[in-house]
Design a protein around this motif. Structure first.
Motif, mmCIF file in Angstrom:
data_model
loop_
_atom_site.group_PDB
_atom_site.id
_atom_site.type_symbol
_atom_site.label_atom_id
_atom_site.label_comp_id
_atom_site.label_asym_id
_atom_site.label_seq_id
_atom_site.Cartn_x
_atom_site.Cartn_y
_atom_site.Cartn_z
ATOM 1 N N PRO A 233 -31.883 -52.302 72.491
ATOM 2 C CA PRO A 233 -32.543 -53.441 71.832
ATOM 3 C C PRO A 233 -33.624 -54.083 72.685
ATOM 4 O O PRO A 233 -34.672 -54.476 72.180
ATOM 5 C CB PRO A 233 -31.376 -54.403 71.561
ATOM 6 N N THR A 234 -33.372 -54.174 73.987
ATOM 7 C CA THR A 234 -34.365 -54.812 74.864
ATOM 8 C C THR A 234 -35.674 -54.023 74.871
ATOM 9 O O THR A 234 -36.767 -54.603 74.783
ATOM 10 C CB THR A 234 -33.814 -54.918 76.296
ATOM 11 N N TRP A 235 -35.567 -52.689 74.973
ATOM 12 C CA TRP A 235 -36.774 -51.866 74.963
ATOM 13 C C TRP A 235 -37.502 -51.958 73.621
ATOM 14 O O TRP A 235 -38.734 -52.048 73.577
ATOM 15 C CB TRP A 235 -36.410 -50.413 75.252
ATOM 16 N N VAL A 236 -36.780 -51.910 72.527
ATOM 17 C CA VAL A 236 -37.409 -51.965 71.207
ATOM 18 C C VAL A 236 -38.116 -53.290 70.997
ATOM 19 O O VAL A 236 -39.277 -53.352 70.551
ATOM 20 C CB VAL A 236 -36.358 -51.723 70.102
ATOM 21 N N ILE A 237 -37.435 -54.388 71.323
ATOM 22 C CA ILE A 237 -38.041 -55.718 71.145
ATOM 23 C C ILE A 237 -39.265 -55.866 72.047
ATOM 24 O O ILE A 237 -40.317 -56.366 71.620
ATOM 25 C CB ILE A 237 -36.996 -56.808 71.449
ATOM 26 N N GLY A 238 -39.144 -55.405 73.286
ATOM 27 C CA GLY A 238 -40.284 -55.487 74.196
ATOM 28 C C GLY A 238 -41.472 -54.663 73.723
ATOM 29 O O GLY A 238 -42.632 -55.084 73.861
ATOM 30 N N THR A 239 -41.193 -53.483 73.165
ATOM 31 C CA THR A 239 -42.284 -52.634 72.651
ATOM 32 C C THR A 239 -43.005 -53.300 71.484
ATOM 33 O O THR A 239 -44.242 -53.284 71.404
ATOM 34 C CB THR A 239 -41.727 -51.265 72.214
ATOM 35 N N PHE A 240 -42.252 -53.913 70.582
ATOM 36 C CA PHE A 240 -42.874 -54.618 69.456
ATOM 37 C C PHE A 240 -43.787 -55.737 69.959
ATOM 38 O O PHE A 240 -44.927 -55.889 69.494
ATOM 39 C CB PHE A 240 -41.798 -55.195 68.536
ATOM 40 N N PHE A 241 -43.298 -56.535 70.905
ATOM 41 C CA PHE A 241 -44.116 -57.635 71.425
ATOM 42 C C PHE A 241 -45.337 -57.114 72.174
ATOM 43 O O PHE A 241 -46.434 -57.690 72.068
ATOM 44 C CB PHE A 241 -43.270 -58.527 72.337
ATOM 45 N N LEU A 242 -45.173 -56.013 72.923
ATOM 46 C CA LEU A 242 -46.313 -55.450 73.656
ATOM 47 C C LEU A 242 -47.404 -54.985 72.701
ATOM 48 O O LEU A 242 -48.603 -55.236 72.923
ATOM 49 C CB LEU A 242 -45.828 -54.293 74.536
ATOM 50 N N ILE A 243 -47.007 -54.272 71.629
ATOM 51 C CA ILE A 243 -47.996 -53.826 70.637
ATOM 52 C C ILE A 243 -48.674 -55.028 69.998
ATOM 53 O O ILE A 243 -49.897 -55.056 69.805
ATOM 54 C CB ILE A 243 -47.319 -52.942 69.576
#
Length: 387
Positions: free
Chosen positions: A25-35
């Motif tokens: 979840p941490t990686w997925v949430i971080g990827t969404f915010f980065l994009i």
């Protein structure tokens, strides 16, 4: 008999080291915010560049044409050229436009992307290479034309070349003299995709010159060119033909191979193409780069001066391209450009929407993860099928 067993190597036995990310979840949430935080600024920048482009457009033929431009509307092909008909299109500049200002024509409902249309040409013929009948198979049925009861081969052949946009625009505003139609085609197209047929020759005639020895064949005397600005005299000399380029008052002698049995581009479109240019005419080269959508613009010329608010930019138009036959429209467009190109807000909005959607998704998943976290690999969520 040789063994067919693969060698015992990591590559052939599929034992190479591999890495497979685990989407926590941490990686997925971080990827969404980065994009999101990357795309939104890019979209705002692109939208800002698009909005900075100054653009003016006037429709002068087709359904919906304003009454002020009704004089430009035609019902038959080559009507302007055949009847010496012309009209004017005037732009009243509302805000400063820094040069260079690009002049485009715009067509609607014209499907240059149709499969049969796109294929209807011969690349060998356009390059000036000798072709036989088999090389022109894709051009049918426009590989020949009947002129005065005689059948002539078309060069260039095909639908694309023989539907050339042939309206002619001349800038008549005296305060904007630096209008040019050179340099509008891609240099790669000019250098490698188009060439005169083998046997073609053209040279400038030294009309009025004293050194007759440098006059090319076909320029038998200075009087052949006629008065400056006249349409030109034809059939001069025994080995060539003379043509006066009225735009430069320069006389040329030219020779095309098998001219009696072939109709060349300058004969099909004399209002656009000069004999000494042929397929190297830049308006023709621009047209041959087909558009992907039925509404498109193509570059016609460049005004290399600034346009000031209050200026009146007037073009004299010789209307020849008939859009009534396919229910299309014609417009003349003035536009500046930015480093991003012309006005196109779609890409900017797309980046902003995608970025905002990623931020929203990241926020929703983040809240869910904080409120009701889920242990990674929890076997309680596995459902086993009972026997």
């Amino acid at each position: 008999m040789a063994s067919r067993r693969p060698a015992d190597t990591p590559f052939k036995q599929q034992r190479l080291n591999a890495w497979q990310p685990i989407l926590t979840p941490t990686w997925v949430i971080g990827t969404f915010f980065l994009i999101g935080i990357t795309f939104i600024p890019i979209g705002i920048s692109l939208l800002s560049q698009s909005n900075a482009v100054k653009e003016m457009s006037i429709q002068y033929d087709g359904s919906g044409t304003p009454n002020s431009q009704s004089a430009c509307m035609i019902q038959a092909t080559n009507e302007g050229y055949a009847n010496n008909k012309s009209c004017t299109v005037t732009f009243n500049v509302a805000e400063d436009m820094d040069g260079p200002v690009y002049v485009y024509y715009e067509l609607t409902n014209f499907y240059q992307n149709h499969r049969k249309y796109v294929k209807s040409l011969s690349f060998k013929q356009l390059r000036g290479e000798v072709t036989d009948h088999h090389d022109l198979a894709d051009c049918a049925p426009l590989d020949h034309v009947v002129v005065g009861g005689a059948t002539k081969a078309l060069n260039p052949c095909g639908l694309v070349a023989n539907s050339l946009f042939n309206d002619v625009f001349n800038l008549t505003s005296s305060q904007h003299p630096s209008f040019t139609d050179s340099g509008i085609a891609w240099s790669s197209d000019v250098d490698s995709k188009f060439g005169q047929p083998e046997g073609f020759s053209a040279a400038e005639c030294l009309c009025g010159g004293s050194d007759a020895s440098t006059t090319p064949p076909g320029c038998s005397s200075a009087s052949m060119c006629g008065p400056s600005g006249s349409p030109g005299a034809y059939g001069c000399g025994s080995s060539g033909t003379a043509h006066l380029d009225a735009s430069t008052s320069t006389c040329y002698a030219y020779t095309y191979p098998d001219d009696d049995n072939t109709q060349y581009l300058y004969e099909s479109y004399p209002m656009v193409v000069q004999p000494q240019e042929g397929v190297l005419n830049e308006h023709f080269i621009v047209w041959m780069r087909t558009a992907g959508l039925p509404k498109f613009r193509k570059l016609y010329g460049i005004i290399n001066t600034d346009l000031k608010a209050g200026d009146a930019v007037t073009f004299e138009v010789s209307p020849n391209f008939n859009v009534a036959s396919f229910a299309g429209t014609k417009s003349l467009v003035l536009s500046t450009v930015s480093w991003f190109g012309g006005k196109n807000p779609f890409l900017g909005y797309s980046y902003i929407v995608v970025g905002a959607a990623c931020v929203v998704a990241g926020g929703i998943f983040g809240v869910k993860h904080m409120v009701r976290p889920r242990k990674l690999g929890d076997t309680r969520y596995l459902v086993w099928k009972e026997a």
